[in-house]
Design an enzyme around this catalytic site. Structure first.
Site, PDB file in Angstrom:
ATOM      1  CB  ALA A 185      42.757  42.165  37.994  1.00  0.00           C
ATOM      2  CB  ALA A 189      37.457  45.287  45.761  1.00  0.00           C
ATOM      3  CE  LYS A 190      43.005  47.770  44.550  1.00  0.00           C
ATOM      4  NZ  LYS A 190      42.832  49.229  44.111  1.00  0.00           N
ATOM      5  CG  ASP A 191      39.860  38.732  42.440  1.00  0.00           C
ATOM      6  OD1 ASP A 191      41.170  39.009  42.732  1.00  0.00           O
ATOM      7  OD2 ASP A 191      39.224  37.797  43.012  1.00  0.00           O
TER       8      ASP A 191
END
Length: 331
Positions: free
Chosen positions: A52, A47-49
């Site tokens: 970022a 999910a951090k895509d």
């Protein structure tokens, strides 16, 4: 654009629009229907895509970031992977302060992707100069012109999920969702997604997942930071020993804490029963779902969505290693 019918210009165009799949076997004894949003299907496998890319593109629009510039961040691994991937595509240098409880798989991957990795002790106070928070701040100061992503205290963390994850879930469930279950670390995912969904239907319950050894659940219930709650734990990217401003506690209805052992075993059950190869925190989310069900949070009409944050391949030397599991006393 329907990305499934067109050639995209770069791997970054594949961020978001992750699928939702029905859980069949592992939740068959629980009331209601259960669905997993697979954030492992992002190109960076987490999910951090979303955050970022959102934070970096925001900095580019403002003229803060230019090719060749340096990005600095604090990470337990997944945000670092996303930043390293984006940096490679866009031409930035990436420096990461990483917790030493991050799996060796994550650390090796970050180095392979060209990131400069500084490994920091996890079990020290947040204000300790050795902590990954303070290390990232120092690295930022030492590199003039660098930008510090600062995901724990960056409101764009919430905005990324408000603009993408929330609308996706609402559309994919045709507005039928009654409960959302999310791991709470920085708090961006649960806050942004929860805010969007509650704006569509205020009756949707936002159920948080915390770790035993973290301060978030008690802070949510009392408004007070209790350092006595802090103790070492193994789960990565879940819970905190500080209060992130990227968490909107008013959006969250309740928290449930899970143990290292239960989260690890449940992650293993998920792949054996559903064929879904998910990370340690995903096991925590599913374990919390079972604990919420045991407390009668759900009925036969419940439509429950679990956000599974990352992929199991990041944990081959941890929860998917029999040796590691036995070493922890989990098997």
């Amino acid at each position: 654009m329907d990305r499934n019918k067109h050639i995209v210009d770069s791997i970054l165009d594949l961020v978001g629009q992750t699928p939702i799949v029905r859980l069949n076997k592992i939740t068959k004894n629980l009331p209601g229907s259960y669905f997993a949003k697979l954030e492992s299907q992002n190109p960076g496998q987490s999910a951090k895509d979303r955050i970022a890319l959102h934070i970096i593109e925001n900095a580019e629009r403002k003229g803060i970031l230019k090719p060749g510039d340096v990005i600095v961040e604090t990470t337990s691994g997944n945000t670092g992977f996303s930043l390293a991937m984006i940096s490679l595509v866009k031409g930035y240098e990436c420096i990461l302060a990483v917790s030493d409880k991050s799996s060796q798989d994550k650390i090796d991957t970050l180095k392979t992707m060209g990131a400069e990795v500084h490994i920091c002790p996890a079990n020290v106070p947040a204000e300790d100069p050795r902590s990954y928070y303070e290390t990232a701040k120092r690295l930022h100061k030492e590199r003039p012109g660098s930008i510090y992503i600062n995901q724990y205290f960056n409101e764009l963390n919430i905005e990324a999920h408000y603009k993408t994850t929330g609308p996706e879930i609402w559309e994919q469930t045709d507005g039928k969702i009654t409960h959302l279950i999310v791991a709470s670390g920085t708090g961006g995912t649960i806050s942004g997604t929860g805010q969007y969904l509650k704006e569509q239907n205020p009756n949707i319950k936002i159920l948080g997942v915390d770790a035993i050894g973290s301060v978030l659940k008690k802070y949510h219930e009392t408004g007070k930071f209790d350092a006595n709650e802090i103790s070492p734990y193994k789960i990565e990217g879940l819970g905190k020993n500080l209060i992130p401003t990227a968490t909107d506690f008013d959006i969250i209805d309740v928290y449930e804490k899970v143990s290292d052992k239960d989260a690890a075993i449940t992650a293993r059950q998920l792949i054996m029963k559903e064929g879904i190869f998910a990370g340690y925190t995903s096991g925590a989310v599913l374990q919390a779902t079972q604990q919420y069900a045991a407390q009668n949070y759900f009925t036969s009409d419940s439509f429950v969505v679990l956000i599974l944050p990352d992929h199991g391949s990041r944990y081959m030397n941890k929860i998917y290693s029999d040796y590691w599991m036995k070493e922890q006393g989990f098997l």
